[in-house]
Design a protein around this motif. Structure first.
Motif, PDB file in Angstrom:
ATOM      1  N   UNK A  78       0.818  -1.212   0.000  1.00  0.00           N
ATOM      2  CA  UNK A  78       0.000   0.000   0.000  1.00  0.00           C
ATOM      3  C   UNK A  78       0.852   1.262   0.000  1.00  0.00           C
ATOM      4  N   UNK A  79       1.959   1.269   0.739  1.00  0.00           N
ATOM      5  CA  UNK A  79       2.861   2.423   0.740  1.00  0.00           C
ATOM      6  C   UNK A  79       3.474   2.616  -0.644  1.00  0.00           C
ATOM      7  N   UNK A  80       3.858   1.512  -1.283  1.00  0.00           N
ATOM      8  CA  UNK A  80       4.422   1.594  -2.630  1.00  0.00           C
ATOM      9  C   UNK A  80       3.400   2.164  -3.616  1.00  0.00           C
ATOM     10  N   UNK A  81       2.153   1.688  -3.527  1.00  0.00           N
ATOM     11  CA  UNK A  81       1.117   2.210  -4.426  1.00  0.00           C
ATOM     12  C   UNK A  81       0.845   3.685  -4.157  1.00  0.00           C
ATOM     13  N   UNK A  82       0.925   4.119  -2.906  1.00  0.00           N
ATOM     14  CA  UNK A  82       0.738   5.528  -2.581  1.00  0.00           C
ATOM     15  C   UNK A  82       1.886   6.376  -3.125  1.00  0.00           C
ATOM     16  N   UNK A  83       3.111   5.852  -3.049  1.00  0.00           N
ATOM     17  CA  UNK A  83       4.282   6.600  -3.524  1.00  0.00           C
ATOM     18  C   UNK A  83       4.230   6.787  -5.035  1.00  0.00           C
ATOM     19  N   UNK A  84       3.814   5.761  -5.772  1.00  0.00           N
ATOM     20  CA  UNK A  84       3.765   5.903  -7.234  1.00  0.00           C
ATOM     21  C   UNK A  84       2.464   6.545  -7.689  1.00  0.00           C
ATOM     22  N   UNK A  85       1.618   6.982  -6.746  1.00  0.00           N
ATOM     23  CA  UNK A  85       0.372   7.679  -7.024  1.00  0.00           C
ATOM     24  C   UNK A  85      -0.557   6.836  -7.887  1.00  0.00           C
ATOM     25  N   UNK A  86      -0.805   5.618  -7.415  1.00  0.00           N
ATOM     26  CA  UNK A  86      -1.671   4.676  -8.118  1.00  0.00           C
ATOM     27  C   UNK A  86      -3.120   5.089  -7.934  1.00  0.00           C
ATOM     28  N   UNK A  87      -3.881   5.065  -9.018  1.00  0.00           N
ATOM     29  CA  UNK A  87      -5.285   5.469  -8.982  1.00  0.00           C
ATOM     30  C   UNK A  87      -6.155   4.228  -8.817  1.00  0.00           C
ATOM     31  N   UNK A  88      -6.901   4.150  -7.715  1.00  0.00           N
ATOM     32  CA  UNK A  88      -7.740   2.988  -7.431  1.00  0.00           C
ATOM     33  C   UNK A  88      -9.077   3.031  -8.156  1.00  0.00           C
ATOM     34  N   UNK A  89      -9.351   4.106  -8.889  1.00  0.00           N
ATOM     35  CA  UNK A  89     -10.643   4.215  -9.567  1.00  0.00           C
ATOM     36  C   UNK A  89     -10.775   3.242 -10.736  1.00  0.00           C
ATOM     37  N   UNK A  90      -9.702   2.606 -11.164  1.00  0.00           N
ATOM     38  CA  UNK A  90      -9.805   1.646 -12.269  1.00  0.00           C
ATOM     39  C   UNK A  90     -10.524   0.376 -11.832  1.00  0.00           C
ATOM     40  N   UNK A  91     -10.641   0.137 -10.523  1.00  0.00           N
ATOM     41  CA  UNK A  91     -11.311  -1.050 -10.040  1.00  0.00           C
ATOM     42  C   UNK A  91     -12.821  -0.848  -9.873  1.00  0.00           C
TER      43      UNK A  91
END
Length: 95
Positions: A78-91
């Protein structure tokens, strides 16, 4: 002598003069070797990985270390996804 091959220790047939115990006094053995599956000398990455997974599945974990490791891995993902600014809206489906 290859780069990836480990060197085997030499074995001698020396027995001490005054030793009357059972087994060899010079045998190096870890105290938990008889309880583990993964310490054996199996060749191949697939066999080692399968043994490690079986040991992980069927090991009685009284301290909760296995679940603790899974929680730490989840937090790091989760920290890694936050750092790379991953957008969860695709799910989520946009109807």
């Amino acid at each position: 002598m290859g780069i990836l091959n480990t060197r085997k220790n030499k074995k001698y047939s020396y027995t001490p003069r005054y030793y009357k115990g059972e087994g060899s006094p010079y045998e190096l053995k870890h105290k938990f070797d008889e309880y583990r599956v993964t310490v054996t000398n199996h060749k191949g990455l697939k066999t080692k990985l399968n043994n490690a997974i079986e040991d992980y599945k069927y090991n009685d974990d009284k301290s909760g270390a296995n679940s603790r490791i899974m929680i730490i891995i989840g937090i790091l993902i989760l920290v890694f996804l936050f750092v790379i600014d991953f957008d969860l809206s695709i799910f989520y489906s946009n109807s």
